[in-house]
Scaffold this motif. Structure first.
Motif, short mmCIF file in Angstrom:
data_model
loop_
_atom_site.label_atom_id
_atom_site.label_comp_id
_atom_site.label_asym_id
_atom_site.label_seq_id
_atom_site.Cartn_x
_atom_site.Cartn_y
_atom_site.Cartn_z
N PRO A 6 -68.02 -34.97 79.11
CA PRO A 6 -67.28 -33.94 78.35
C PRO A 6 -68.10 -32.67 78.14
O PRO A 6 -69.32 -32.70 78.05
CB PRO A 6 -66.99 -34.64 77.02
N SER A 7 -67.40 -31.56 78.06
CA SER A 7 -68.04 -30.27 77.80
C SER A 7 -68.46 -30.17 76.34
O SER A 7 -67.93 -30.87 75.48
CB SER A 7 -67.09 -29.13 78.16
N ILE A 8 -69.40 -29.27 76.05
CA ILE A 8 -69.93 -29.10 74.70
C ILE A 8 -70.03 -27.62 74.38
O ILE A 8 -70.47 -26.82 75.22
CB ILE A 8 -71.33 -29.74 74.58
N TYR A 9 -69.61 -27.27 73.17
CA TYR A 9 -69.87 -25.92 72.65
C TYR A 9 -70.99 -26.02 71.61
O TYR A 9 -70.98 -26.92 70.76
CB TYR A 9 -68.62 -25.33 72.00
N TYR A 10 -71.96 -25.09 71.69
CA TYR A 10 -73.05 -25.08 70.71
C TYR A 10 -73.20 -23.68 70.14
O TYR A 10 -73.36 -22.72 70.89
CB TYR A 10 -74.36 -25.52 71.35
N PRO A 11 -73.13 -23.54 68.81
CA PRO A 11 -72.79 -24.60 67.85
C PRO A 11 -71.32 -24.98 67.96
O PRO A 11 -70.52 -24.21 68.49
CB PRO A 11 -73.10 -23.96 66.50
N ILE A 55 -61.49 -21.92 65.84
CA ILE A 55 -61.73 -20.62 66.44
C ILE A 55 -61.97 -20.85 67.93
O ILE A 55 -62.66 -21.81 68.31
CB ILE A 55 -62.93 -19.90 65.79
N TYR A 56 -61.37 -20.01 68.78
CA TYR A 56 -61.38 -20.27 70.21
C TYR A 56 -62.34 -19.34 70.95
O TYR A 56 -62.45 -18.15 70.63
CB TYR A 56 -59.97 -20.13 70.78
N ALA A 57 -63.01 -19.92 71.93
CA ALA A 57 -63.88 -19.14 72.81
C ALA A 57 -63.06 -18.64 74.01
O ALA A 57 -62.04 -19.23 74.37
CB ALA A 57 -65.05 -19.99 73.30
N GLU A 58 -63.51 -17.56 74.61
CA GLU A 58 -62.82 -17.03 75.78
C GLU A 58 -62.85 -18.03 76.93
O GLU A 58 -63.81 -18.80 77.08
CB GLU A 58 -63.44 -15.71 76.21
N THR A 59 -61.81 -18.02 77.75
CA THR A 59 -61.71 -18.94 78.88
C THR A 59 -62.73 -18.58 79.97
O THR A 59 -62.88 -17.40 80.32
CB THR A 59 -60.29 -18.91 79.48
N VAL A 60 -63.43 -19.58 80.44
CA VAL A 60 -64.40 -19.40 81.52
C VAL A 60 -63.77 -19.85 82.83
O VAL A 60 -63.24 -20.95 82.93
CB VAL A 60 -65.68 -20.22 81.25
N PHE A 81 -74.02 -23.56 82.05
CA PHE A 81 -74.60 -23.28 80.74
C PHE A 81 -74.47 -21.78 80.53
O PHE A 81 -75.21 -21.00 81.11
CB PHE A 81 -76.06 -23.73 80.67
N LYS A 82 -73.50 -21.40 79.71
CA LYS A 82 -73.11 -20.00 79.66
C LYS A 82 -72.77 -19.56 78.25
O LYS A 82 -72.16 -20.30 77.49
CB LYS A 82 -71.89 -19.79 80.57
N LYS A 83 -73.15 -18.32 77.90
CA LYS A 83 -72.79 -17.76 76.61
C LYS A 83 -71.36 -17.25 76.68
O LYS A 83 -70.99 -16.54 77.61
CB LYS A 83 -73.74 -16.61 76.24
N VAL A 84 -70.55 -17.65 75.69
CA VAL A 84 -69.12 -17.33 75.70
C VAL A 84 -68.76 -16.60 74.41
O VAL A 84 -69.20 -16.98 73.32
CB VAL A 84 -68.27 -18.61 75.83
N LEU A 142 -70.21 -14.47 61.61
CA LEU A 142 -71.66 -14.45 61.49
C LEU A 142 -72.30 -14.36 62.88
O LEU A 142 -73.38 -13.83 63.04
CB LEU A 142 -72.14 -15.72 60.77
N GLN A 143 -71.61 -14.88 63.88
CA GLN A 143 -72.07 -14.78 65.27
C GLN A 143 -70.85 -14.59 66.16
O GLN A 143 -69.77 -15.12 65.88
CB GLN A 143 -72.83 -16.03 65.68
N ASN A 144 -71.02 -13.83 67.21
CA ASN A 144 -69.90 -13.49 68.09
C ASN A 144 -69.84 -14.34 69.34
O ASN A 144 -68.85 -14.27 70.08
CB ASN A 144 -69.98 -12.01 68.49
N ASN A 145 -70.88 -15.15 69.58
CA ASN A 145 -70.93 -15.93 70.81
C ASN A 145 -71.37 -17.36 70.53
O ASN A 145 -72.05 -17.63 69.52
CB ASN A 145 -71.92 -15.30 71.81
N VAL A 146 -70.98 -18.27 71.43
CA VAL A 146 -71.48 -19.64 71.42
C VAL A 146 -71.88 -19.99 72.86
O VAL A 146 -71.57 -19.26 73.80
CB VAL A 146 -70.41 -20.65 70.91
N TRP A 147 -72.55 -21.11 73.02
CA TRP A 147 -72.95 -21.58 74.35
C TRP A 147 -72.00 -22.68 74.81
O TRP A 147 -71.67 -23.58 74.04
CB TRP A 147 -74.38 -22.11 74.33
N LEU A 148 -71.58 -22.59 76.06
CA LEU A 148 -70.75 -23.62 76.67
C LEU A 148 -71.58 -24.39 77.68
O LEU A 148 -72.24 -23.80 78.53
CB LEU A 148 -69.54 -23.00 77.38
N MET A 149 -71.57 -25.73 77.56
CA MET A 149 -72.28 -26.59 78.48
C MET A 149 -71.29 -27.54 79.15
O MET A 149 -70.58 -28.29 78.47
CB MET A 149 -73.35 -27.41 77.73
#
Length: 310
Positions: free
Chosen positions: A160-165, A183-188, A198-201, A213-220
């Protein structure tokens, strides 16, 4: 006799000096080794507030922030020395702090700049600083998202994929409705994928007026080579049911690392709800291990008999 005594004393002094030098050398080597190893430490940074912020803030104002850091001894030593004379000056941040929440990490960015590759921040308390005379509402939302990947043969997604945080805080001048939980991250979107992603989204605000507080998360997304596997899986029946054939062939792709761990008991094959007739049943795979993909079943429908109980 006197000369003999002098020789003994002289020899003893030389031995004492040699021993002392050995001890000092050993201590020096120990210190160098210790400074070259990874350690953890804590640093406290004081906050100097602007009078207007202190007067108008509707939030408790912490006197300092507490930072837990890791790094090699030499780096931590330098960081401690730099932090000793550092403080957060809210008058300097004043243009950024009107009715705004900022990250504590951003507030000490000038201190961290020279150590970004040398130390790792384990924790910052508090994580954010609120400089505002306006009441804020806050809520922690779960991060969700989507991605569209087309894989290069024979690569597949291996787990499974992971968003961090996996969750972030949002702030608003108005109450945040109970219905807002995610809250949703943009589609990769990527093609011909042959390695783990491993990408900043970027995050998409639930409402434009919200502050993050932060505009991006990491997608793994873990990716590895896969192979096709075929398994004979029995169809699960209810009391009185009988299927012919009683089992079907399930074909799927599995990561090479999971090949020997994949067996038929990990799959659940049942009659598809709301389909079929008295004598036929359409079959579906209701459950499969998380690492299995492109799951197909053959045949897709079987004959169904009902046992007679006289």
């Amino acid at each position: 006799m006197k000369k003999l005594a002098q020789k003994i004393i002289s020899k003893t002094n030389r031995q004492g000096v040699s021993f002392t030098l050995c001890v000092l050398l050993a201590a020096f080597i120990w210190v160098i080794n210790a400074l070259n190893n990874v350690h953890s430490t804590s640093v406290i940074i004081p906050i100097i507030y602007d009078k207007e912020i202190s007067k108008n803030s509707t939030h408790p104002l912490p006197p300092s922030i507490h930072i837990d850091v890791k790094g090699r001894g030499f780096s931590l030593w330098s960081f401690h020395n730099a932090a000793r004379n550092f403080s957060i000056q809210t008058p300097y941040l004043n243009s950024r702090t009107k009715d705004t929440v900022i990250s504590s990490k951003d507030a000490i960015s000038s201190l961290l700049y020279d150590f970004s590759k040398e130390i790792t921040i384990s924790e910052i308390k508090p994580a954010q600083l609120i400089f505002s005379g306006v009441k804020f509402y806050s809520k922690k939302l779960a991060v969700k998202g989507n991605f569209k990947l087309s894989f290069q043969t024979p690569f597949i997604q291996s787990s499974p994929s992971i968003y961090y945080p996996d969750s972030v805080w949002v702030y608003s001048n108005n109450k945040i409705p109970p219905s807002v939980t995610d809250i949703y991250a943009e589609t990769v979107t990527e093609k011909n994928v042959s390695h783990s992603i491993f990408k900043k989204v970027k995050l998409k605000k639930p409402f434009e007026t919200y502050r993050l507080l932060q505009n991006n998360v990491w997608l793994m997304v873990p990716v590895e080579e896969g192979t096709e596997i075929e398994l004979d899986v029995p169809i699960q029946t209810k009391y009185g049911e009988l299927f012919i054939p009683s089992s079907v062939q399930v074909t799927c792709m599995v990561p090479m690392s999971k090949y020997n761990q994949t067996h038929h008991k990990q799959f659940k094959v049942v009659q598809m709800k709301g389909t079929g007739s008295d004598d036929k049943a359409f079959i579906e795979v209701l459950h499969a291990p998380y690492w299995a993909s492109r799951v197909m079943v053959e045949p897709q429908h079987v004959n169904k008999l009902t046992k007679s109980f006289d």
